[in-house]
Structure formats: structure tokens, C-alpha cells
Design a protein around this motif. Structure first.
Motif, PDB file in Angstrom:
ATOM      1  N   ILE A  64       0.859  -1.176   0.000  1.00  0.00           N
ATOM      2  CA  ILE A  64       0.000   0.000   0.000  1.00  0.00           C
ATOM      3  C   ILE A  64       0.899   1.231   0.000  1.00  0.00           C
ATOM      4  O   ILE A  64       1.776   1.365   0.849  1.00  0.00           O
ATOM      5  CB  ILE A  64      -0.920   0.006   1.239  1.00  0.00           C
ATOM      6  N   ASP A  65       0.675   2.132  -0.947  1.00  0.00           N
ATOM      7  CA  ASP A  65       1.529   3.316  -1.043  1.00  0.00           C
ATOM      8  C   ASP A  65       1.523   4.116   0.258  1.00  0.00           C
ATOM      9  O   ASP A  65       2.570   4.516   0.750  1.00  0.00           O
ATOM     10  CB  ASP A  65       1.101   4.196  -2.215  1.00  0.00           C
ATOM     11  N   LEU A  66       0.330   4.355   0.812  1.00  0.00           N
ATOM     12  CA  LEU A  66       0.234   5.080   2.076  1.00  0.00           C
ATOM     13  C   LEU A  66      -1.003   4.584   2.803  1.00  0.00           C
ATOM     14  O   LEU A  66      -2.072   4.466   2.200  1.00  0.00           O
ATOM     15  CB  LEU A  66       0.119   6.587   1.812  1.00  0.00           C
ATOM     16  N   LEU A  67      -0.845   4.290   4.092  1.00  0.00           N
ATOM     17  CA  LEU A  67      -1.973   3.835   4.890  1.00  0.00           C
ATOM     18  C   LEU A  67      -2.025   4.582   6.213  1.00  0.00           C
ATOM     19  O   LEU A  67      -1.047   4.617   6.957  1.00  0.00           O
ATOM     20  CB  LEU A  67      -1.883   2.332   5.182  1.00  0.00           C
ATOM     21  N   TRP A  68      -3.166   5.183   6.478  1.00  0.00           N
ATOM     22  CA  TRP A  68      -3.510   5.742   7.777  1.00  0.00           C
ATOM     23  C   TRP A  68      -4.603   4.820   8.288  1.00  0.00           C
ATOM     24  O   TRP A  68      -5.743   4.876   7.833  1.00  0.00           O
ATOM     25  CB  TRP A  68      -4.003   7.168   7.616  1.00  0.00           C
ATOM     26  N   LYS A  69      -4.216   3.915   9.175  1.00  0.00           N
ATOM     27  CA  LYS A  69      -5.112   2.832   9.608  1.00  0.00           C
ATOM     28  C   LYS A  69      -6.489   3.360  10.018  1.00  0.00           C
ATOM     29  O   LYS A  69      -6.590   4.278  10.820  1.00  0.00           O
ATOM     30  CB  LYS A  69      -4.498   2.059  10.773  1.00  0.00           C
ATOM     31  N   GLY A  70      -7.510   2.732   9.445  1.00  0.00           N
ATOM     32  CA  GLY A  70      -8.882   3.066   9.779  1.00  0.00           C
ATOM     33  C   GLY A  70      -9.403   4.346   9.143  1.00  0.00           C
ATOM     34  O   GLY A  70     -10.585   4.652   9.251  1.00  0.00           O
ATOM     35  N   ILE A  71      -8.530   5.091   8.479  1.00  0.00           N
ATOM     36  CA  ILE A  71      -8.927   6.395   7.951  1.00  0.00           C
ATOM     37  C   ILE A  71      -8.756   6.490   6.435  1.00  0.00           C
ATOM     38  O   ILE A  71      -9.713   6.735   5.710  1.00  0.00           O
ATOM     39  CB  ILE A  71      -8.110   7.557   8.599  1.00  0.00           C
ATOM     40  N   LEU A  72      -7.516   6.304   5.956  1.00  0.00           N
ATOM     41  CA  LEU A  72      -7.198   6.641   4.565  1.00  0.00           C
ATOM     42  C   LEU A  72      -6.212   5.651   3.962  1.00  0.00           C
ATOM     43  O   LEU A  72      -5.211   5.309   4.597  1.00  0.00           O
ATOM     44  CB  LEU A  72      -6.586   8.054   4.518  1.00  0.00           C
ATOM     45  N   LEU A  73      -6.495   5.231   2.748  1.00  0.00           N
ATOM     46  CA  LEU A  73      -5.552   4.446   1.957  1.00  0.00           C
ATOM     47  C   LEU A  73      -5.294   5.226   0.677  1.00  0.00           C
ATOM     48  O   LEU A  73      -6.250   5.661   0.015  1.00  0.00           O
ATOM     49  CB  LEU A  73      -6.150   3.072   1.629  1.00  0.00           C
ATOM     50  N   VAL A  74      -4.029   5.446   0.344  1.00  0.00           N
ATOM     51  CA  VAL A  74      -3.649   6.186  -0.857  1.00  0.00           C
ATOM     52  C   VAL A  74      -2.951   5.241  -1.829  1.00  0.00           C
ATOM     53  O   VAL A  74      -2.056   4.490  -1.440  1.00  0.00           O
ATOM     54  CB  VAL A  74      -2.693   7.356  -0.522  1.00  0.00           C
ATOM     55  N   GLU A  75      -3.380   5.301  -3.073  1.00  0.00           N
ATOM     56  CA  GLU A  75      -2.683   4.603  -4.154  1.00  0.00           C
ATOM     57  C   GLU A  75      -2.231   5.679  -5.129  1.00  0.00           C
ATOM     58  O   GLU A  75      -3.037   6.427  -5.670  1.00  0.00           O
ATOM     59  CB  GLU A  75      -3.606   3.579  -4.834  1.00  0.00           C
ATOM     60  N   HIS A  76      -0.918   5.766  -5.317  1.00  0.00           N
ATOM     61  CA  HIS A  76      -0.330   6.821  -6.140  1.00  0.00           C
ATOM     62  C   HIS A  76       0.219   6.234  -7.432  1.00  0.00           C
ATOM     63  O   HIS A  76       0.840   5.175  -7.414  1.00  0.00           O
ATOM     64  CB  HIS A  76       0.790   7.522  -5.368  1.00  0.00           C
ATOM     65  N   LYS A  77       0.005   6.942  -8.512  1.00  0.00           N
ATOM     66  CA  LYS A  77       0.485   6.509  -9.827  1.00  0.00           C
ATOM     67  C   LYS A  77       1.285   7.637 -10.477  1.00  0.00           C
ATOM     68  O   LYS A  77       1.162   8.804 -10.109  1.00  0.00           O
ATOM     69  CB  LYS A  77      -0.693   6.134 -10.731  1.00  0.00           C
ATOM     70  N   SER A  78       2.060   7.264 -11.484  1.00  0.00           N
ATOM     71  CA  SER A  78       2.759   8.276 -12.275  1.00  0.00           C
ATOM     72  C   SER A  78       1.757   9.025 -13.150  1.00  0.00           C
ATOM     73  O   SER A  78       0.655   8.534 -13.419  1.00  0.00           O
ATOM     74  CB  SER A  78       3.828   7.628 -13.150  1.00  0.00           C
TER      75      SER A  78
END
Length: 164
Positions: A64-78
Motif C-alpha cells: 500500500i503506497d500510504l496507509l492511515w489505519k482506519g482512515i485513509l488508503l492512498v494509491e499513487h500513480k505516475s
């Protein structure tokens, strides 16, 4: 101390100017997200982690590119990559997360575009980096502002005893 919405909006404008020409996920994604959280006066290190290893739905390892548990998951692409695929990739991580860690929000981005999904409200907002400041209140949860929505509710039916 939380920032005012005017301060946050000003920071969002500065962020947009600084990052509007970025394109390489590998080179700059982590700095991009650190700067993004800074818009709200939040240290990303305090709330979220990068490259969280999880088992995907197919049993393979994913990150997972970025995870804030229980709040936000970020998937980043070019730059220019398909955001629908980024969203599907983000959802494929869910089986590898504990229920308590499942995010309310999924955010996908390719630097130039953002798409925020609120899984609780079943909403989706898409905008460009130049429009970030106009959409900044969607991210009130990062700044510590409560997000609330008001829906039509069923009327209350109750019998009121008559005075005798």
C-alpha cells in the motif's frame, strides 16, 4: 493547534504550484504526500506509513503506497496513469487488512489529478491539482475537522398522551 480553513486553503494553493509539473511516482511520491499532509499542519509520520506490506486478494504480496489505519488508503500513480485501475488496486488490498484498519477513504492520484472516495457515504470526488484548494474541505478529516452529512430522515411517529 489546528489551522484555519483560510490557512489550509493558502497552503493548498502553494502545494499546487510547487507540485503541478511533477510526474514520476518513483522519484517523488513520498515527498508529495509528506507535503500534502503538511497542508493541514499534520506530520504524515505521526499518522500514516508508506509501503505497508499486505496480502492481496490473489494471495500475492502487495504494498500500500500510504496507509492511515482506519482512515485513509492512498494509491499513487505516475502522471497520466489510469485512476480506475489505481482504485481497483487499492480495493484489492482490503482482504489483507484487519477490519479495524480498513479505511473510510481511498485517495488515488497521479500528481495532476485526485480522486477521493468516501466509502461510508458512497461518494466520489475528482479534481485537478489546480482545483485542490476549492476541494480542500473534503479533507477536513486530516485537519481534525469532523465530517458530517445530513440526510433526510424518517419522521418520528409517536403517540403523545392527551392531557386529562
Amino acid at each position: 493547534m489546528s489551522l484555519s480553513w483560510n490557512e489550509i486553503k493558502d497552503r493548498a494553493l502553494n502545494f499546487s504550484r510547487e507540485w503541478e509539473n511533477e510526474s514520476s511516482e518513483d522519484a517523488e511520491a513520498k515527498s508529495f504526500w509528506d507535503a500534502f499532509f503538511n497542508i493541514f499542519g499534520v506530520s504524515r509520520k505521526r499518522v500514516a506509513s508508506f509501503e505497508r506490506k499486505v496480502k492481496k486478494i490473489d494471495g500475492k504480496d502487495g504494498y500500500i503506497d500510504l496507509l492511515w489505519k482506519g482512515i485513509l488508503l492512498v494509491e499513487h500513480k505516475s502522471l497520466g496513469k489510469n485512476l480506475d485501475r489505481a482504485y481497483k488496486q487499492a480495493k484489492d488490498y482490503f482482504p489483507g487488512l484487519k477490519d479495524i484498519d480498513l479505511p473510510r477513504y481511498i485517495l488515488v492520484s497521479d500528481f495532476a489529478r485526485f480522486r477521493l472516495y468516501d466509502l461510508e457515504e458512497d461518494t466520489q470526488h475528482e479534481f485537478t491539482i489546480k482545483e485542490l484548494y476549492k476541494n480542500i474541505k473534503l479533507f477536513g478529516f486530516i485537519a481534525g475537522y469532523q465530517t458530517a452529512s445530513f440526510k433526510e430522515q424518517d419522521p418520528v411517529n409517536r403517540d403523545v398522551p392527551k392531557a386529562s
